[in-house]
Design a protein around this motif. Structure first.
Motif, short mmCIF file in Angstrom:
data_model
loop_
_atom_site.label_atom_id
_atom_site.label_comp_id
_atom_site.label_asym_id
_atom_site.label_seq_id
_atom_site.Cartn_x
_atom_site.Cartn_y
_atom_site.Cartn_z
N ALA A 102 0.83 -1.21 0.00
CA ALA A 102 0.00 0.00 0.00
C ALA A 102 0.87 1.26 0.00
O ALA A 102 0.56 2.23 -0.70
N LEU A 103 1.96 1.23 0.76
CA LEU A 103 2.85 2.38 0.79
C LEU A 103 3.57 2.55 -0.55
O LEU A 103 3.76 3.68 -1.04
N THR A 104 3.97 1.43 -1.16
CA THR A 104 4.62 1.50 -2.47
C THR A 104 3.66 2.09 -3.50
O THR A 104 4.07 2.91 -4.36
N LYS A 105 2.39 1.72 -3.44
CA LYS A 105 1.40 2.28 -4.35
C LYS A 105 1.27 3.79 -4.14
O LYS A 105 1.20 4.56 -5.11
N THR A 106 1.26 4.23 -2.87
CA THR A 106 1.18 5.66 -2.58
C THR A 106 2.40 6.40 -3.13
O THR A 106 2.28 7.50 -3.68
N LEU A 107 3.57 5.79 -3.02
CA LEU A 107 4.78 6.40 -3.54
C LEU A 107 4.71 6.53 -5.06
O LEU A 107 5.09 7.57 -5.63
N HIS A 108 4.21 5.51 -5.74
CA HIS A 108 4.06 5.58 -7.19
C HIS A 108 3.09 6.70 -7.57
O HIS A 108 3.30 7.43 -8.55
N GLU A 109 2.01 6.85 -6.80
CA GLU A 109 1.06 7.94 -7.05
C GLU A 109 1.76 9.29 -6.91
O GLU A 109 1.55 10.20 -7.73
N LEU A 110 2.58 9.43 -5.87
CA LEU A 110 3.29 10.68 -5.63
C LEU A 110 4.21 11.02 -6.80
O LEU A 110 4.29 12.17 -7.24
N GLU A 111 4.95 10.03 -7.28
CA GLU A 111 5.89 10.29 -8.38
C GLU A 111 5.14 10.61 -9.66
O GLU A 111 5.60 11.42 -10.47
N GLU A 112 3.95 10.02 -9.83
CA GLU A 112 3.14 10.35 -11.01
C GLU A 112 2.58 11.76 -10.91
O GLU A 112 2.57 12.52 -11.87
N ILE A 113 2.12 12.14 -9.71
CA ILE A 113 1.54 13.47 -9.51
C ILE A 113 2.60 14.55 -9.68
O ILE A 113 2.37 15.58 -10.32
N THR A 114 3.77 14.34 -9.09
CA THR A 114 4.81 15.37 -9.13
C THR A 114 5.61 15.35 -10.42
O THR A 114 6.28 16.34 -10.75
N GLY A 115 5.58 14.22 -11.13
CA GLY A 115 6.40 14.11 -12.32
C GLY A 115 7.88 14.03 -12.00
O GLY A 115 8.73 14.37 -12.83
N GLN A 116 8.21 13.59 -10.78
CA GLN A 116 9.60 13.55 -10.31
C GLN A 116 9.90 12.19 -9.71
O GLN A 116 9.02 11.54 -9.11
N ARG A 117 11.14 11.77 -9.86
CA ARG A 117 11.60 10.62 -9.11
C ARG A 117 11.96 11.10 -7.71
O ARG A 117 12.80 12.00 -7.54
N LEU A 118 11.34 10.52 -6.70
CA LEU A 118 11.45 11.04 -5.35
C LEU A 118 12.47 10.30 -4.50
O LEU A 118 13.02 10.86 -3.54
N PHE A 119 12.75 9.03 -4.83
CA PHE A 119 13.67 8.25 -4.03
C PHE A 119 14.55 7.38 -4.93
O PHE A 119 14.11 6.92 -5.99
N THR A 120 15.77 7.19 -4.48
CA THR A 120 16.68 6.26 -5.13
C THR A 120 16.70 4.98 -4.31
O THR A 120 16.94 5.02 -3.09
N ARG A 121 16.42 3.86 -4.95
CA ARG A 121 16.42 2.58 -4.24
C ARG A 121 17.85 2.12 -4.01
O ARG A 121 18.66 2.10 -4.95
N LEU A 122 18.16 1.74 -2.79
CA LEU A 122 19.48 1.26 -2.40
C LEU A 122 19.37 -0.22 -2.04
O LEU A 122 18.27 -0.75 -1.85
N PRO A 123 20.51 -0.91 -1.94
CA PRO A 123 20.45 -2.33 -1.51
C PRO A 123 19.71 -2.51 -0.19
O PRO A 123 19.01 -3.49 0.01
N ARG A 124 19.87 -1.52 0.71
CA ARG A 124 19.16 -1.56 1.99
C ARG A 124 18.52 -0.21 2.22
O ARG A 124 19.18 0.73 2.66
N GLY A 125 17.25 -0.09 1.89
CA GLY A 125 16.55 1.16 2.12
C GLY A 125 16.48 2.04 0.89
O GLY A 125 16.72 1.61 -0.24
N VAL A 126 16.15 3.31 1.13
CA VAL A 126 16.01 4.29 0.05
C VAL A 126 16.68 5.59 0.47
O VAL A 126 16.88 5.85 1.65
N ARG A 127 17.03 6.41 -0.53
CA ARG A 127 17.60 7.73 -0.28
C ARG A 127 16.78 8.75 -1.06
O ARG A 127 16.53 8.56 -2.26
#
Length: 335
Positions: free
Chosen positions: A41-66
């Motif tokens: 559910a949180l991943t879906k919300t993040l995808h919605e945010l990136e679609e709304i803003t037109g921006q990549r908001l986080f970089t996926r790391l091996p452990r976590g995000v930045r």
């Protein structure tokens, strides 16, 4: 062509809470736990945010995000908006409850166990309708929350910032590194308290932040006292019990044990070496006034600090009673 995002129409509060939690936790899994959501559910919300803003908001790391630059900007705005809504909620409480209101206090660990309990006891007695919301952390963790309006003020040790940061600092008291022992301790029967005499007693030391730890180690070094064999604990209650029940002594910021010093069950052992100054007090924003509940709390804090000073347990600094104009503590403000 400029992209119209219509953020005012499309962004929802759950989007803001999500990006704030992800930036704070640097992990989708921890953020989903914090928000009581499933990770899908949180991943879906993040995808919605990136679609709304037109921006990549986080970089996926091996452990976590930045967070990316866009993610950081969005999280800062989200934090301010959510803080404003919390303050509005508290303002409505004040309107509906005569004499009510909430003060959001950021506190450093030493102040949290030292001067804060006495100040909050006064606040409860003098203003029973007021409430305090506490957020404990290090200065570097609390300053962004102060800037965003999540907290009204910060109480504790005043460290000079590396660069001017736009906050006002008001020194109220000194909290020197001191030696503490129970009132009936044999050390108080010595004709002269020397470093050599103190080295005969075992230590119980607090596990504290790196800065405070370095200051404690500095005083121990001046007295040539080796802390290697000492007991260490992050538990305030454990240290209190060991000091009251044994002949252990402790080296720590004096006002960590303000309540016991005021009650007379612990005493300050005269320090045979000079202790460096450690000014403490308030950090305040310059761009907004304190709410009425905040002003009431500051008045109670000043009254409690004045009592501590009258009992000879702390030095009241020159800056006492007026809000400092500088974002640096400054040696001129120290007693």
């Amino acid at each position: 062509m400029t992209l119209r995002r219509y953020l005012d129409q499309r962004l929802k509060l759950h989007h803001l809470r999500a990006v704030d939690a992800i930036v704070a936790q640097r992990s989708l899994m921890r953020a989903s736990t914090m928000l009581s959501l499933s990770q899908p559910a949180l991943t879906k919300t993040l995808h919605e945010l990136e679609e709304i803003t037109g921006q990549r908001l986080f970089t996926r790391l091996p452990r976590g995000v930045r967070p990316t630059e866009a993610g950081t900007l969005l999280a800062e705005s989200a934090r301010r908006i959510l803080a404003e809504l919390r303050r509005l909620d508290e303002t409505f409480d004040r309107l509906s409850e005569l004499g009510g209101g909430t003060v959001a206090i950021g506190t450093l660990p030493v102040a949290a166990t030292g001067v804060l309990p006495g100040a909050l006891t006064r606040l409860t007695a003098d203003h029973p309708g007021l409430h305090a919301r506490l957020d404990q952390g290090r200065t570097e963790e609390l300053l962004p929350k102060l800037a965003a309006g999540e907290i009204d003020l910060i109480v504790g040790r005043l460290y000079d910032p590396a660069m001017p940061d736009g906050f006002s600092r008001e020194p109220l008291w000194e909290e020197p590194i001191s030696i503490l022992a129970r009132t009936g301790h044999p050390v108080f029967h010595l004709a002269e308290i020397t470093a050599a005499a103190l080295r005969r007693y075992d230590l119980v030391l607090p596990t504290v932040s790196q800065r405070v730890g370095q200051e404690i180690e500095g005083v121990l070094s001046l007295m040539d006292m080796a802390p290697t064999g000492s007991l260490r604990s992050s538990s305030y209650g454990f240290i209190r019990e060991m000091l009251h029940a044994t002949d252990l002594i402790s080296v720590m910021p004096r006002l960590m044990m303000a309540g016991d010093l005021l009650r007379g069950t612990l005493r300050v052992v005269p320090l045979p070496v000079p202790a460096p100054p450690r000014p403490a007090g308030l950090i305040l924003p310059r761009d907004r006034p304190l709410p009425p509940a905040g002003l009431a709390f500051v008045a109670c804090l000043r009254a409690h600090v004045a009592e501590i000073g009258q009992r000879g347990l702390a030095t009241i600094t020159v800056g006492y009673g007026s809000v400092g104009e500088s974002d640096r503590t400054g040696s001129a403000a120290r007693a």
